[in-house]
Motif scaffolding. Structure first.
Motif, PDB file in Angstrom:
ATOM      1  N   ARG A 103       0.829  -1.209   0.000  1.00 48.30           N
ATOM      2  CA  ARG A 103       0.000   0.000   0.000  1.00 48.30           C
ATOM      3  C   ARG A 103       0.861   1.256   0.000  1.00 48.30           C
ATOM      4  N   ILE A 104       2.005   1.208   0.668  1.00 44.55           N
ATOM      5  CA  ILE A 104       2.902   2.362   0.695  1.00 44.55           C
ATOM      6  C   ILE A 104       3.404   2.688  -0.707  1.00 44.55           C
ATOM      7  N   LEU A 105       3.690   1.652  -1.500  1.00 39.40           N
ATOM      8  CA  LEU A 105       4.124   1.884  -2.880  1.00 39.40           C
ATOM      9  C   LEU A 105       3.043   2.583  -3.686  1.00 39.40           C
ATOM     10  N   VAL A 106       1.781   2.171  -3.467  1.00 42.09           N
ATOM     11  CA  VAL A 106       0.674   2.809  -4.180  1.00 42.09           C
ATOM     12  C   VAL A 106       0.500   4.254  -3.723  1.00 42.09           C
ATOM     13  N   ILE A 107       0.648   4.497  -2.422  1.00 41.08           N
ATOM     14  CA  ILE A 107       0.506   5.864  -1.901  1.00 41.08           C
ATOM     15  C   ILE A 107       1.597   6.767  -2.475  1.00 41.08           C
ATOM     16  N   LYS A 108       2.826   6.258  -2.547  1.00 44.60           N
ATOM     17  CA  LYS A 108       3.894   7.048  -3.144  1.00 44.60           C
ATOM     18  C   LYS A 108       3.597   7.361  -4.610  1.00 44.60           C
TER      19      LYS A 108
END
Length: 706
Positions: free
Chosen positions: A387-392
């Motif tokens: 999810r962090i990759l998507v948020i970035k």
């Protein structure tokens, strides 16, 4: 494969197909478009701007996927298309998949189009030999020529298409592909009416599994709902762009036929570029919005398209000029078939859609980021890392959209500054033209009307910030100043005429009596009512060569009733001088006679002049202070260190927060200003201080390192 059919029936179908084809490819000739897709009728017309019908509209992404689904129902084509579809799906290495890629690959094989054309079994289409010139290098090009000639013979395309077959850019570019796409749609429509389309082979992978649609089910997570909203609003925006581009095409075609001098390049110069950009951009948005949340890397939709988004800067910079040109040409445009659009309301609102849409992207991406962050708490550690990759990725997409919006705003502000700079030098006092030349003051950064105070009280002034100077001007209406000065000059001349006439009468009396004339007799005594108890002559019978003015206050009651007696008395003129009179007419004096209509005409035709009150070099600005006041406005204080060691303070008050932010940003671009943290700033969050490092020691008692 040339099978005999029923010529009459088939000819009628071809005529119907040609009409649909013409409506799709050449909407300038027809009104609202109606096309049949899968048995359903789609109305592309729109109603009033406040209630635009978005019915069964298909975006370019959905059209391409729907085309693949229909082609797979033809056994003769599916055997060629399905391997291409699978190869494109496996071989695609990007973050998004374009459904037009397999169609382009299919259309590049000219013999596949000829197979589709031969499915018509029309007596008007000659049998096409699929193996003709198969061993020659130009086999594919030859097959493409055979296809288009067959389409012209069958009435599926206009003869003008044959003239463009020699243009390699058109055949392999977007124009040739779009025309091939709508032509294939027409062929499939006829085959569907004949019942030639079968059911999809169950062994095939459904195109929607490769190119998903963005649909947020009831109860779906908020970030998926917002992603679907992003895709849906993008589809609606594409419909608006297509309507605007279709209207522009109709206008160009009609005006070219009529030989009108309306400049369509100024009005619609960037519409086609916007449509071409979002034909690609919308496909990427729709594809990623239909993917699972952990695969929605929206920053990839801007890959290799950031340069093309510069068209928004050009569009926004020229929008005001384009709207004025459109308003001037509106009487002519109302006479053109607008395809169901109202040129006054619908088209005007469509011109605003690019500006509105550009401002929506950062908001939508920010909303998706907030929703993704809120849903992270319930995820596992592995899911959180994904999810962090998507948020970035969402953050990068938001920064891209903000940067594009910022460039568009800067281009708009620069265009406005150019207009205001030209107006400034046209309106400035001619005596100051040498001191305030364009070379001396530099480029205009921003301007506006402000309530400012330097050494005097607050005044309503016009402030102009150039790269070299900060100029404060007072607007002066030349019509009002000329009328007031004319009034004073006229009263003075009347006064002198009265004194000269009175003195001439007394000189005659003294001459007759034989007495001498002293200097004291030159001062006349104003007549009183007792002096004129008898018949008092009217102005026409006296020696004064004028007629007293009549007061005109725009159809209001006269301030002074015309006296029946003493019309030439000095006392009457004194009382007239003390009364406010907006417009005065002296009917017997040619050089000062001015009518009411002439006064209004001159005030409209003359520009408001500017008188420079203060001028400060921007390099002398030592600090600026920004304070938010309780009434919601902002006070901006500018400290200036003069060359002689004196210090000046300039205060702008009652600024809006947006205006103050623009002034601070432009001042920081003009002057090297560094923010300073002090005790007041720590106690008051609404106070901001910036100091020029050059004067930091004189201002703060210490130097600031930049």
């Amino acid at each position: 494969m040339n099978t005999t059919g029923t010529p009459g029936v088939f000819h009628g179908r071809l005529a119907s197909l040609a009409l649909r084809f013409t409506a799709k490819c050449f909407p300038v000739c027809l009104g609202p478009r109606r096309r049949a897709l899968g048995g359903s009728t789609i109305d592309d017309s729109t109603s009033h701007a406040v209630s635009i019908r978005r019915g069964a509209y298909l975006s370019p992404y959905d059209r391409a996927v729907y085309m693949i689904e229909r082609l797979l129902r033809l056994p003769s084509i599916s055997t060629y298309l399905y391997p291409i579809l699978i190869d494109e799906n496996i071989g695609s290495t990007g973050q998004y998949k374009d459904p037009t890629v397999p169609l382009k690959t299919l259309f590049d094989h000219g013999y596949t189009l000829n197979i589709l054309l031969n499915e018509l079994e029309s007596p008007f289409v000659s049998t096409i030999n699929l193996y003709e010139r198969v061993d020659e290098p130009g086999y594919q090009k030859h097959q493409a020529k055979l296809f288009w000639r067959g389409c012209v013979d069958a009435g599926l395309a206009l003869p003008e298409v044959l003239d463009r077959l020699g243009e390699a850019e058109w055949v392999s570019g977007r124009g040739g592909f779009d025309l091939a796409l709508v032509t294939v749609v027409g062929i499939i429509d006829i085959l569907q009416e004949r019942g030639r389309l079968g059911s999809p082979d169950p062994r095939y992978i459904k195109p929607r599994s490769i190119y998903p649609a963005a649909r947020a089910a009831h109860g779906a997570p908020r970030h998926l709902v917002l992603a679907a909203e992003l895709a849906q609003t993008e589809v609606a925006y594409m419909q608006d762009l297509e309507q605007l581009a279709g209207f522009a095409k109709r206008v160009r075609a009609q005006l070219d036929c009529d030989g009108s001098d309306v400049d369509t390049v100024v009005i619609f110069g960037h519409v086609d570029q916007l449509l071409a950009l979002h034909s690609k951009f919308s496909m990427r948005v729709q594809y990623l919005a239909g993917m699972p949340a952990d695969q929605q890397f929206f920053d990839s939709i801007y890959d290799d398209l950031l340069g093309e988004f510069d068209v928004y800067s050009s569009f926004c910079a020229s929008r005001e000029h384009a709207q004025r040109a459109y308003a001037a040409a509106l009487p002519i445009l109302k006479q053109i078939n607008c395809g169901g659009l109202d040129p006054v309301f619908d088209v005007t609102s469509l011109f605003m859609r690019p500006v509105q849409r550009l401002a929506q992207y950062p908001i939508l991406f920010q909303s998706i980021v907030d929703a993704l962050c809120d849903s992270c708490s319930s995820l596992s550690l592995e899911d959180k890392s994904k999810r962090i990759l998507v948020i970035k990725s969402m953050y990068r997409a938001m920064r891209h959209s903000k940067r594009i919006l910022s460039r568009a705003n800067e281009a708009t502000r620069e265009a406005i500054n150019q207009v205001n700079c030209t107006s400034f030098f046209d309106r400035i006092d001619s005596s100051l033209a040498s001191d305030l030349s364009e070379q001396a003051v530099g480029r205009l950064m921003t301007s506006g009307k402000v309530s400012a105070k330097s050494t005097r009280d607050y005044e309503e002034l016009e402030a102009y910030l150039f790269t070299g100077s900060l100029v404060l001007c007072k607007a002066v209406d030349p019509a009002q100043s000329s009328r007031s000065s004319m009034f004073r000059r006229t009263l003075s001349s009347l006064h002198m005429t009265i004194k000269a006439s009175s003195m001439h009468t007394k000189l005659e009396d003294r001459r007759r009596s034989g007495s001498s004339v002293s200097s004291s007799t030159l001062h006349t005594r104003s007549p009183t009512p007792d002096d004129c108890a008898g018949e008092c002559p009217t102005p026409a019978r006296t020696n004064c060569e004028f007629q007293l003015p009549t007061i005109n206050t725009n159809d209001s009651p006269p301030l002074i009733s015309p006296p029946t007696k003493l019309l030439s008395s000095y006392a009457s003129l004194v009382s007239l001088r003390d009364k406010p009179s907006p417009i005065i007419r002296f009917t017997s004096s040619v050089d000062v006679t001015i009518s009411e209509s002439e006064c209004h005409g001159q005030s409209k035709s003359r520009l408001t002049r500017l008188c420079a009150r203060e001028q400060y070099p921007t390099g002398a600005i030592s600090q600026i202070s920004q304070v938010h006041e309780l009434n919601g406005t902002v006070r901006l204080t500018i400290q200036i260190m003069m060359a002689n060691g004196s210090e000046k303070m300039l205060v702008f008050r009652r600024l809006t927060q947006e205006t103050a932010a623009i002034w601070v940003r432009m001042l920081k671009r003009t002057v090297p200003l560094v923010p300073v943290e002090d005790e007041n700033a720590a106690q008051n969050a609404y106070h901001c201080l910036h100091v020029n490092p050059r004067f930091s020691k004189a201002v703060l008692g210490r130097s600031i390192a930049v």
